[in-house]
Motif scaffolding. Structure first.
Motif, PDB file in Angstrom:
ATOM      1  N   ILE A  15       0.834  -1.201   0.000  1.00  0.00           N
ATOM      2  CA  ILE A  15       0.000   0.000   0.000  1.00  0.00           C
ATOM      3  C   ILE A  15       0.867   1.248   0.000  1.00  0.00           C
ATOM      4  N   VAL A  71       2.102   2.302  -3.622  1.00  0.00           N
ATOM      5  CA  VAL A  71       1.210   3.054  -4.501  1.00  0.00           C
ATOM      6  C   VAL A  71       0.713   4.330  -3.823  1.00  0.00           C
ATOM      7  N   LEU A  72       0.212   4.161  -2.585  1.00  0.00           N
ATOM      8  CA  LEU A  72      -0.367   5.316  -1.897  1.00  0.00           C
ATOM      9  C   LEU A  72       0.708   6.330  -1.497  1.00  0.00           C
ATOM     10  N   PHE A 104       1.560   8.024  -5.264  1.00  0.00           N
ATOM     11  CA  PHE A 104       0.571   9.093  -5.166  1.00  0.00           C
ATOM     12  C   PHE A 104       1.143  10.347  -4.513  1.00  0.00           C
ATOM     13  N   PHE A 120      -2.300   2.935 -14.472  1.00  0.00           N
ATOM     14  CA  PHE A 120      -2.326   2.505 -13.070  1.00  0.00           C
ATOM     15  C   PHE A 120      -2.089   1.007 -12.904  1.00  0.00           C
ATOM     16  N   ALA A 178       0.962  -0.474 -10.788  1.00  0.00           N
ATOM     17  CA  ALA A 178       0.769  -1.329  -9.611  1.00  0.00           C
ATOM     18  C   ALA A 178       1.542  -2.627  -9.765  1.00  0.00           C
ATOM     19  N   VAL A 190      -4.142  -6.116  -3.129  1.00  0.00           N
ATOM     20  CA  VAL A 190      -4.558  -4.922  -2.382  1.00  0.00           C
ATOM     21  C   VAL A 190      -4.230  -3.626  -3.117  1.00  0.00           C
ATOM     22  N   ILE A 191      -3.319  -3.691  -4.094  1.00  0.00           N
ATOM     23  CA  ILE A 191      -3.094  -2.481  -4.892  1.00  0.00           C
ATOM     24  C   ILE A 191      -3.647  -2.660  -6.303  1.00  0.00           C
ATOM     25  N   GLY A 192      -4.463  -3.701  -6.476  1.00  0.00           N
ATOM     26  CA  GLY A 192      -5.211  -3.817  -7.729  1.00  0.00           C
ATOM     27  C   GLY A 192      -4.513  -4.548  -8.854  1.00  0.00           C
ATOM     28  N   VAL A 193      -3.523  -5.370  -8.553  1.00  0.00           N
ATOM     29  CA  VAL A 193      -2.909  -6.169  -9.606  1.00  0.00           C
ATOM     30  C   VAL A 193      -3.864  -7.317  -9.934  1.00  0.00           C
ATOM     31  N   ALA A 194      -4.098  -7.520 -11.230  1.00  0.00           N
ATOM     32  CA  ALA A 194      -5.116  -8.497 -11.643  1.00  0.00           C
ATOM     33  C   ALA A 194      -4.564  -9.916 -11.617  1.00  0.00           C
ATOM     34  N   GLY A 242      -7.031 -11.386  -7.099  1.00  0.00           N
ATOM     35  CA  GLY A 242      -7.847 -10.312  -7.650  1.00  0.00           C
ATOM     36  C   GLY A 242      -9.055 -10.856  -8.385  1.00  0.00           C
TER      37      GLY A 242
END
Lengths: 220, 281
Positions: A67, A70-71, A75, A85, A89, A167-171, A175
């Protein structure tokens, strides 16, 4: 179940998991070896850097690292690896998985180095090899052999830890599992299928590790 | 020695203050604290991490879903102290119901045909819709069409995230595990908008730390019918819950709950609210 396989790109997600695992394993091995060398080097400052690295990454939860990447880095600090994105990620996940597991690879290697009798290092130095030579030619080859069992455990843990990248959106696998659960409702068979996929990914590694450590064991 | 004693006294005062604070806050939640337990226990599954809908802070629960659940429980003969709140994360809602670990689920649970195969629904008790949350000074984003080329954030695997990915492929979508991270990204200007149900967005916008900083665009582009999840086949229970929802809407408690939880965000429920609960089958 067949319908779910037809409607969702499960193969694509598993492929993403494999990509994550392979790239991170390479990264973790390279970084881990360097850190292990730092930790056994005769220079106190380098040893300090190595110890700090291990203590930092081994003691930080992987989810927090993910987290934060990315965050925090992407960001807040603007360290965007890719404009897209999803790609961003993915690469941050590879970096964080590499750094996190590098700490474990380092410790596995260091335990391997400790299995090499001190006499080996002394003998290497006494025939005039430099620190670098005695490390590369004498110590590390033996220590890798001694470290095979803990290394394999680390790689297996790495494969399973790729799911944290969700949790950071990796497919990847976890996911797509979240997506399917959202649409179709949670079901035990589905979870078992994904558990099985991971067994299929990790089991051969375990078998390979056992064989290798038997074959390559340093005969003393 | 003296310093230590003073420290101990200070600590005691702090603890007393803390307890007092707890006491007063539970009094603040209305007549709930005054109610006596009836002994008829009920287990209700809800979200613990969604401000405005279902949020657990310390031991206190707050939010629209909590208010609805408390009202319905009361109609079923269980007062507030009888309720045992169980955390129901999205992926576990069906399992919690079918295995009997909870009696009902009130957790932004959209009624869908797929879910009806596994659980029964009473309601809807609220009609939400997918919307966009943006910074208060945002002017360019007026709806999903204006999102092309913009940065959007949502929760991994959630229905809103899938919908955006399917319908508006030009949108740069970041996905996280929870909406809190998305909102953090929105505040730090790394993303331009967060998308999910307008209720959830309004809940965030109504939080003290975001008041006046965020706004809901107010143009819904989907319809989510929130229902109360029940064990499949329990028609009697379903009928009772439906009656309770009807009563809640009729006697004004529903509107009160909406005003209380979403009012600070200047959010108005979309058309169709209050809904008419469907008949139980």
């Amino acid at each position: 179940m067949g319908e779910i396989f037809a409607n969702y790109d499960i193969v694509g997600a598993v492929w993403k998991t494999i990509q994550l695992a392979v790239l991170s394993a390479i990264g973790a091995t390279v970084i881990g070896t360097i850190v292990a060398v730092l930790r056994v080097s005769p220079v106190p400052v380098l040893r300090g850097i190595g110890t700090t690295f291990v203590n930092t990454f081994r003691n930080t939860p992987l989810t927090v690292l993910m987290i934060m990447s990315v965050l925090g880095f992407s960001f807040l600090l603007g360290l965007q690896i890719r404009e897209d994105f999803a790609d961003n990620a993915f690469w941050w996940a590879v970096i964080m998985l590499s750094l996190y597991h590098a700490a474990f690879v380092c410790e596995a290697l260091r335990s391997g180095i400790n299995t090499v009798p001190a006499g080996q290092a002394e003998a290497a130095r006494s025939i005039g090899l430099t620190f670098k030579q005695s490390l590369l030619e004498v110590i590390l080859p033996q220590s890798f052999r001694g470290a095979i069992a803990p290394l394999v455990s680390t790689y297996i843990a790495l494969i399973k830890n790729t799911t944290v990248a969700a949790v950071i959106g990796v497919a990847e696998s976890a996911g797509i599992l979240a997506t399917i659960t959202e649409n179709e409702g949670g079901s035990l068979p589905l979870f078992l299928v994904f558990a099985l996929i991971f067994v299929v990914l990790t089991l051969p590694l375990g078998v390979l590790g056992t064989n290798l450590s038997r074959k390559l064991a340093v005969k003393r | 020695m003296n310093a230590r004693r003073m420290g101990a006294a200070g600590a005691a005062v702090l603890i007393a203050l803390g307890l007092a604070a707890c006491g007063s806050s539970s009094d603040g939640s209305g007549d709930a604290a005054a109610e006596k337990a009836t002994g008829k226990k009920i287990k209700i599954g809800t979200k613990f991490d969604q401000p405005g809908l279902g949020l657990k802070k310390g031991t206190e629960m707050s939010g629209f879903d909590i208010d609805v659940a408390t009202y319905v429980a009361k109609e079923l003969g269980s007062n507030a102290p009888d309720i045992e709140w169980v955390q129901a994360v999205s992926a576990q809602r069906e399992t919690l119901l079918s295995s009997g670990q909870v009696d009902m689920i009130v957790a932004t649970y959209s009624i869908t045909d797929k879910r009806k195969e596994q659980v029964a629904f009473a309601g809807p008790y609220f009609i939400a819709g997918q919307d966009l949350l943006v910074r208060a000074d945002e002017k360019d984003i007026t709806g999903p069409e204006s999102m092309v080329g913009k940065k959007l954030c949502s929760v991994k695997g959630s229905t809103p995230a899938q919908k955006v990915a399917d319908k508006y492929p030009g949108v740069n979508l970041q996905e996280f595990a929870t909406y809190s991270e998305c909102v953090a990204g929105l505040v730090s200007k790394a993303v331009d908008a967060v998308t999910t149900d307008d209720t959830i967005l309004a809940g965030f916008a109504a939080q003290d730390q975001f008041k006046g900083k965020l706004k809901v665009v107010g143009k819904t582009f989907s319809e989510e019918n929130y229902g109360i999840g029940l064990k499949k086949g329990d028609t009697e229970m379903c009928q009772k819950v439906t009656d309770a929802i009807n009563k809640m809407i009729k006697d004004g408690a529903w509107q009160k709950a909406v005003d209380k939880n979403f009012g600070p965000a200047n959010y108005k429920p979309s058309t169709g609210n209050p809904p008419t609960p469907a008949a139980c089958s």
